[in-house]
Design an enzyme around this catalytic site. Structure first.
Site, PDB file in Angstrom:
ATOM      1  NE  ARG A  51      -3.726  -2.255   2.503  1.00 49.61           N
ATOM      2  CZ  ARG A  51      -4.542  -2.504   3.507  1.00 49.61           C
ATOM      3  NH1 ARG A  51      -4.508  -1.733   4.594  1.00 49.61           N
ATOM      4  NH2 ARG A  51      -5.384  -3.517   3.459  1.00 49.61           N
ATOM      5  CG  ASP A  53       2.793   6.155   2.446  1.00 48.85           C
ATOM      6  OD1 ASP A  53       1.776   5.525   2.787  1.00 48.85           O
ATOM      7  OD2 ASP A  53       3.835   6.189   3.130  1.00 48.85           O
ATOM      8  NE  ARG A 205       8.573   9.414   2.610  1.00 48.64           N
ATOM      9  CZ  ARG A 205       7.440  10.076   2.853  1.00 48.64           C
ATOM     10  NH1 ARG A 205       6.266   9.471   2.690  1.00 48.64           N
ATOM     11  NH2 ARG A 205       7.481  11.323   3.256  1.00 48.64           N
TER      12      ARG A 205
END
Length: 253
Positions: A51, A53, A205
């Protein structure tokens, strides 16, 4: 009786609020489900291996959908691409094959891979805007590689976990975190390749942000180890934006 189809997808994450369907903006899932409805008249759920972002891209996302209408895989792929193109959706179906009923894009997945692209140049971005993370200074690749090795293996990644992450445990096993240099016509790129069975929300990230701090000389490689062991999100000094993050593969047994 419905047929399960396995899809391989490519998409540009810039126009979307992320993979998952939501009320406040367009999503990749919604674009695909709308395309299937227009082809078959069926309300189906499309499930993905990951999923992603808002702003995160995919080169080879695996997904699946169950469709009752009798349709050949190639025809479904062509029809979906036609509908997506007409809708202006930055999504393409690269492959479509029948899948067994017990195949699940998310729960059958045993490994996921991401690549984060960093472009080192002073000039602003033009056609690469939103596809890479621009940093104005050169990065120390060797220092970043040394820092990355502190994160490989099984650890509590609380420091590198978003505060709203819904995972039951912060403990994950990172199989790979490689830092490589790539030359491109538009400048010098640094790619960070990450692989694991699964990741925490914002984990890639956050790790990239920590590596860039080392690469720019703001901290030493051992600082990444100390931040990991602190298990404290406040120890993370920089979280990389979604722009340069690409989902590159889902792996199955």
């Amino acid at each position: 009786m419905s047929q399960r189809f396995r899809l391989t997808l490519e998409y540009d994450g810039r126009p979307f609020m992320g993979w998952q369907r939501q009320a406040h903006g367009p999503s990749v899932q919604q674009a695909l489900e709308t395309a299937i409805f227009e082809i078959t008249g069926e309300d189906v759920a499309v499930h993905a291996a990951g999923r992603t972002d808002a702003g995160v891209h995919a080169r080879a996302m695996t997904a699946h959908a169950d469709i009752a209408k009798a349709i050949a895989p190639f025809r479904l792929m062509e029809a979906m691409n036609a509908r997506l193109r007409m809708a202006g959706a930055a999504v393409a179906v690269l492959d479509c094959v029948p899948a067994p009923p017990d195949f699940h894009a998310r729960f059958s997945c045993i490994g996921r891979s991401y690549t984060y692209r960093i472009l080192c140049r002073r000039a602003p971005l033009t056609h690469q805007q939103g596809l890479v993370w621009r940093r104005p200074k050169p990065l120390d690749i060797e220092a970043m590689r040394a820092a990355a090795q502190h994160l490989v293996g099984r650890h509590d990644f609380t420091t590198f976990r978003h505060v709203h992450c819904q995972a039951a445990s912060p403990v994950k096993t990172l199989d790979r975190l490689d830092v490589v240099e790539a030359e491109a016509d538009w400048g010098r790129e640094v790619h960070v390749h990450a692989a694991a069975r699964s990741f925490l929300h914002h984990q890639v990230r956050s790790m990239v942000g920590a590596l860039v701090m080392v690469g720019e000389g703001h901290s030493m490689p051992d600082a990444v180890k100390a931040a990991l062991e602190a298990r404290d999100r406040a120890r993370l000094r920089l979280n990389a934006p979604p722009d340069g993050l690409w989902f590159t593969g889902a792996h199955y047994g």
